[in-house]
Design a protein around this motif. Structure first.
Motif, short mmCIF file in Angstrom:
data_model
loop_
_atom_site.label_atom_id
_atom_site.label_comp_id
_atom_site.label_asym_id
_atom_site.label_seq_id
_atom_site.Cartn_x
_atom_site.Cartn_y
_atom_site.Cartn_z
N LEU A 164 71.31 -64.96 -11.56
CA LEU A 164 72.29 -64.94 -10.47
C LEU A 164 72.56 -63.50 -10.04
CD1 LEU A 164 74.82 -67.65 -11.71
CD2 LEU A 164 73.25 -67.83 -9.78
N GLY A 165 72.60 -62.60 -11.02
CA GLY A 165 72.82 -61.19 -10.72
C GLY A 165 71.70 -60.59 -9.89
N ILE A 166 70.46 -60.99 -10.19
CA ILE A 166 69.33 -60.52 -9.38
C ILE A 166 69.54 -60.94 -7.93
CG2 ILE A 166 66.86 -60.76 -8.92
CD1 ILE A 166 66.50 -61.18 -11.98
N ASN A 167 69.89 -62.21 -7.72
CA ASN A 167 70.07 -62.72 -6.36
C ASN A 167 71.18 -61.98 -5.62
OD1 ASN A 167 68.01 -64.66 -6.39
ND2 ASN A 167 69.31 -66.09 -7.48
N ILE A 168 72.31 -61.76 -6.27
CA ILE A 168 73.43 -61.06 -5.63
C ILE A 168 73.04 -59.62 -5.33
CG2 ILE A 168 75.78 -60.18 -5.98
CD1 ILE A 168 76.36 -62.78 -7.51
N SER A 169 72.34 -58.97 -6.26
CA SER A 169 71.91 -57.59 -6.05
C SER A 169 70.96 -57.48 -4.86
CB SER A 169 71.22 -57.06 -7.30
OG SER A 169 72.10 -57.02 -8.38
N LEU A 170 70.02 -58.40 -4.76
CA LEU A 170 69.07 -58.38 -3.64
C LEU A 170 69.76 -58.67 -2.32
CD1 LEU A 170 66.00 -60.11 -5.31
CD2 LEU A 170 66.20 -57.70 -4.65
N THR A 171 70.69 -59.61 -2.31
CA THR A 171 71.44 -59.92 -1.09
C THR A 171 72.23 -58.71 -0.62
OG1 THR A 171 71.59 -62.26 -1.67
CG2 THR A 171 73.24 -61.42 -0.11
N THR A 172 72.87 -58.02 -1.55
CA THR A 172 73.62 -56.82 -1.20
C THR A 172 72.69 -55.75 -0.66
OG1 THR A 172 75.31 -57.31 -2.85
CG2 THR A 172 75.15 -55.02 -2.09
N LYS A 173 71.56 -55.58 -1.30
CA LYS A 173 70.59 -54.55 -0.85
C LYS A 173 70.09 -54.86 0.56
CE LYS A 173 66.92 -51.65 -2.62
NZ LYS A 173 67.29 -50.61 -1.70
N GLN A 174 69.92 -56.13 0.87
CA GLN A 174 69.47 -56.52 2.20
C GLN A 174 70.56 -56.34 3.26
OE1 GLN A 174 68.21 -60.48 0.81
NE2 GLN A 174 66.31 -60.12 1.95
N SER A 175 71.81 -56.51 2.88
CA SER A 175 72.88 -56.55 3.88
C SER A 175 73.64 -55.24 4.07
CB SER A 175 73.88 -57.66 3.52
OG SER A 175 74.53 -57.35 2.30
N LYS A 176 73.44 -54.28 3.21
CA LYS A 176 74.17 -53.00 3.31
C LYS A 176 73.18 -51.88 3.63
CE LYS A 176 77.93 -55.05 1.80
NZ LYS A 176 78.70 -55.77 2.76
N PRO A 177 73.28 -51.29 4.81
CA PRO A 177 72.31 -50.26 5.22
C PRO A 177 72.21 -49.09 4.25
CG PRO A 177 73.67 -50.91 7.08
CD PRO A 177 74.25 -51.59 5.86
N TRP A 178 73.31 -48.69 3.65
CA TRP A 178 73.29 -47.55 2.72
C TRP A 178 72.49 -47.86 1.45
CZ3 TRP A 178 75.49 -49.68 -1.51
CH2 TRP A 178 76.46 -50.66 -1.31
N ALA A 179 72.26 -49.13 1.15
CA ALA A 179 71.52 -49.50 -0.06
C ALA A 179 70.01 -49.41 0.12
CB ALA A 179 71.90 -50.91 -0.49
N ALA A 180 69.55 -49.29 1.34
CA ALA A 180 68.12 -49.30 1.62
C ALA A 180 67.38 -48.11 1.02
CB ALA A 180 67.88 -49.34 3.13
N ASP A 181 68.06 -46.99 0.83
CA ASP A 181 67.39 -45.79 0.35
C ASP A 181 67.03 -45.83 -1.13
OD1 ASP A 181 67.39 -44.64 2.84
OD2 ASP A 181 69.27 -43.57 2.52
N ALA A 182 67.64 -46.71 -1.89
CA ALA A 182 67.34 -46.76 -3.33
C ALA A 182 65.94 -47.31 -3.56
CB ALA A 182 68.36 -47.64 -4.04
N PRO A 183 65.08 -46.55 -4.23
CA PRO A 183 63.73 -47.05 -4.51
C PRO A 183 63.75 -48.18 -5.53
CG PRO A 183 64.01 -44.79 -5.34
CD PRO A 183 65.29 -45.19 -4.68
#
Length: 163
Positions: A62-81
């Motif tokens: 469940l944590g993986i899914n929430i983390s990926l959803t956040t990464k997709q929806s927050k522009p500032w998260a895109a830079d994290a490799p």
């Protein structure tokens, strides 16, 4: 920009399914020895990461899914490799922290802070860190105010134990 079926990692877009499987494999390959006996309850039912009729719903998956959803929806998260994301964002706990389903609770609190501060620029991860650090602990979004007190372990291992 990535499509809604992709996850942004620095300068590339990776399919959501592949991102999930990579994170799942990372966690499974790095599963602490003391979590092996509870692997199924964490959501690890097989070595492939393929979902198993709803049985995949553990705090890790469940944590993986929430983390990926956040990464997709927050522009500032895109830079994290991807390697940094898997190492520091995806894990359900670190060392001796309690194994609990903290992400939905914390996601709700963080989103409340974002909504209460619509005029603040959140272009970079440091922008987000400063905003959250200034608002998470003393505004009541966690249900009460949290004050750090040193030398509390082993009685309190993680912030969720105080909330």
């Amino acid at each position: 920009p990535c499509s809604r079926h992709e996850v942004p990692f620095a300068s590339t877009c990776i399919s959501s399914d592949q991102s999930y499987l990579t994170a799942y494999k990372f966690l499974l390959d790095n599963l602490p020895s003391w979590d092996v006996s509870n692997a199924a309850t964490l959501g690890f039912h097989n070595n492939t990461g393929e979902q198993v009729d709803g049985l995949d719903d553990g705090i890790a998956t469940l944590g993986i899914n929430i983390s990926l959803t956040t990464k997709q929806s927050k522009p500032w998260a895109a830079d994290a490799p991807e390697d940094i994301f898997n190492e520091y964002v995806v894990p359900y706990a670190h060392v001796n922290e309690a194994r609990n389903n903290w992400r939905p609770f914390l996601t709700k609190a963080v989103n409340a802070i974002f909504e209460a501060n619509p005029d603040i620029s959140l272009l970079t991860v440091p922008d987000v860190v400063y905003l959250l650090n200034d608002n998470l602990w003393h505004t009541g979004v966690l249900g009460n105010n949290i004050t750090f007190k040193s030398s509390q372990t082993p009685l309190i291992y993680d912030p969720m134990s105080t909330i």
